[in-house]
Scaffold this active site. Structure first.
Site, PDB file in Angstrom:
ATOM      1  N   GLY A  88       0.818  -1.198   0.000  1.00 60.87           N
ATOM      2  CA  GLY A  88       0.000   0.000   0.000  1.00 60.87           C
ATOM      3  C   GLY A  88       0.853   1.249   0.000  1.00 60.87           C
ATOM      4  CB  SER A  89       1.321   4.055  -1.497  1.00 63.05           C
ATOM      5  OG  SER A  89       0.172   4.190  -2.333  1.00 63.05           O
ATOM      6  N   GLY A  90       0.563   5.961   0.708  1.00 53.75           N
ATOM      7  CA  GLY A  90      -0.218   7.085   1.196  1.00 53.75           C
ATOM      8  C   GLY A  90      -0.664   6.965   2.638  1.00 53.75           C
ATOM      9  CB  SER A  91      -0.261   7.160   5.659  1.00 55.69           C
ATOM     10  OG  SER A  91       1.069   7.622   5.691  1.00 55.69           O
TER      11      SER A  91
ATOM     12  NE  ARG B 115       5.139   5.294  -4.488  1.00 58.73           N
ATOM     13  CZ  ARG B 115       5.124   6.256  -3.589  1.00 58.73           C
ATOM     14  NH1 ARG B 115       5.534   7.471  -3.939  1.00 58.73           N
ATOM     15  NH2 ARG B 115       4.715   6.049  -2.341  1.00 58.73           N
TER      16      ARG B 115
ATOM     17  N   GLY C 218      -4.370   2.741   5.871  1.00 56.51           N
ATOM     18  CA  GLY C 218      -4.384   1.567   6.737  1.00 56.51           C
ATOM     19  C   GLY C 218      -3.273   1.532   7.760  1.00 56.51           C
TER      20      GLY C 218
END
Length: 407
Positions: free
Chosen positions: A157-160, A282, A162
């Site tokens: 995942g990404s963007g914090s 990325r 969860g």
């Protein structure tokens, strides 16, 4: 004359960065073409004249067939993606068509936080103590071994999204139930990473190839969540701190088989020095590219595209300023009635940009991650103190009203 097509595999999960890739491609004389499973998501960008081709972006064979057609029609100068989910796919396509690109196997390993931590630990890179769990009982056992508080997060995942700091067993049980109970969307089999809470200043290191382009300081909202509140370029560091952070960051590339194209390393400076929180294979999303350009005069998006199409790239800095982004975060759930003052804020001397991410009448349900941002203000000046003062003045001019949901 157009130099061929720059093929972008999806971009919908990071539209601001995706638009920057499209615009940079046009400036370089390239024809940007997007491959997407849902072209309707890009209707808002029709004015840009972007060609969006419908294709199953989870089907590599279908992507190869479509790229073969585009190659015959336009010629393909390069293939990449503006989002992490499809960066390994872009690498596979680049390899198939004998174009410059990252190692897709290394990208895939790095995107799996469990595998990433295993490889970092094997190479002796300092990381928080961590365990992986697939069931609630395993999560509790992992926390008992590590010791509370712990950070629990999805393995991919990404963007914090969860990610939560759990200071008690009750908070851990609640968050685990949320992750495994259907509220979190899993793209693969559910796996939860439980790790030691590394405490200290949080730094973000931007790398292109094997060259560090910038080190920033990240400031987060209050625990238990990890939504960005402020992002500052450059971070104020001693020579020793800079050297140690750079050394650890570059060691991550060697451990993970990276070193082509952009990489972002996040770490905290703890009592034992730099501890790596995660490595992202990325380019970070907006507003990082804008801040790097304001701070140093380096256009990361354009230089990445040059690398993708095999052109000579240039990371030489043309100036040095302090650039800061302050995010606008609501303090309650409800319906956004209005937001005002952003034009006055944008007119403040030293403000580079004011971005609003949502429109009035939008329902706000806070998640505790990057999705909570309703906008940001970006400013730059020769000094850190002056830039902070500019931001304070500009943000104070912006106001909004949120009507809580009826119960």
């Amino acid at each position: 004359m157009a130099r061929g097509a720059l093929v972008l595999v999806e971009g919908r999960t990071n539209i601001p960065l995706y638009v920057q890739y499209v615009q940079a491609a046009k400036r370089l004389g390239l024809q940007p073409i997007t491959l997407s499973a849902d072209p309707a998501r890009y209707d808002c960008l029709a004015a840009e004249g972007i060609e969006v081709v419908r294709v199953d972006t989870d089907d590599l064979d279908a992507l190869i067939r479509e790229c073969s057609r585009l190659k015959a029609t336009y010629g393909i100068a390069g293939i990449t993606s503006a989002v992490e989910l499809f960066y390994a796919t872009a690498g596979k396509l680049s390899r198939y068509f004998d174009l410059p690109g990252p190692n897709p196997e290394s990208i895939a390993r790095c995107c799996d936080k469990v595998t990433q931590r295993q490889l970092l630990a094997q190479a002796g890179v300092p990381i928080p103590a961590c365990r992986v769990a697939t069931e609630a009982a395993d999560v509790e056992s992992a926390a008992a071994e590590i010791g509370l508080p712990v950070v629990a997060k999805p393995a991919v995942g990404s963007g914090s999204v969860g990610v939560r700091l759990c200071r008690s067993l009750e908070e851990l049980v609640e968050h685990t139930t949320c992750l495994l109970g259907g509220k979190h969307i899993w793209r693969s089999s559910p796996r939860i990473l439980v790790e030691e809470f590394a405490q200290g200043p949080h730094y973000s290191i931007d790398i292109m190839g094997n060259e560090i382009t910038g080190i920033s300081l990240l400031d987060f909202s209050r625990p238990p969540h990890f939504a960005y509140r402020e992002l500052t370029y450059p971070a104020v560091l001693t020579d020793d701190e800079h050297h140690r952070i750079a050394d650890v960051s570059l060691s991550c590339l060697r451990a993970l088989g990276l070193g082509w194209g952009p990489t972002n390393v996040e770490l905290r400076w703890t009592q034992r020095g730099p501890v790596v929180i995660e490595v992202n294979p990325r380019l970070p999303g907006s507003p990082t590219p804008e801040l790097v350009q304001l701070a140093y005069g380096v256009d990361l998006v354009t230089e990445h595209i040059k690398l993708v199409i095999g052109d000579e790239w240039n990371l030489r800095r043309s100036h040095s300023q302090t650039a800061i982004a302050r995010f606008l975060v609501p303090d309650r759930d409800g319906t956004l009635d209005w937001i005002d003052g952003y034009n006055r804020a944008a007119a403040v001397s030293g403000v580079a940009e004011v971005k609003l991410y949502i429109e009035p009448r939008t329902a706000i349900v806070r998640k505790g991650d990057i999705r909570d941002h309703i906008g940001c203000v970006i400013a730059a000046s020769p000094t850190h103190a002056r830039t902070e003062a500019i931001l304070q003045r500009a943000v104070a001019l912006i106001d909004w009203s949120i009507t809580p949901f009826s119960t």
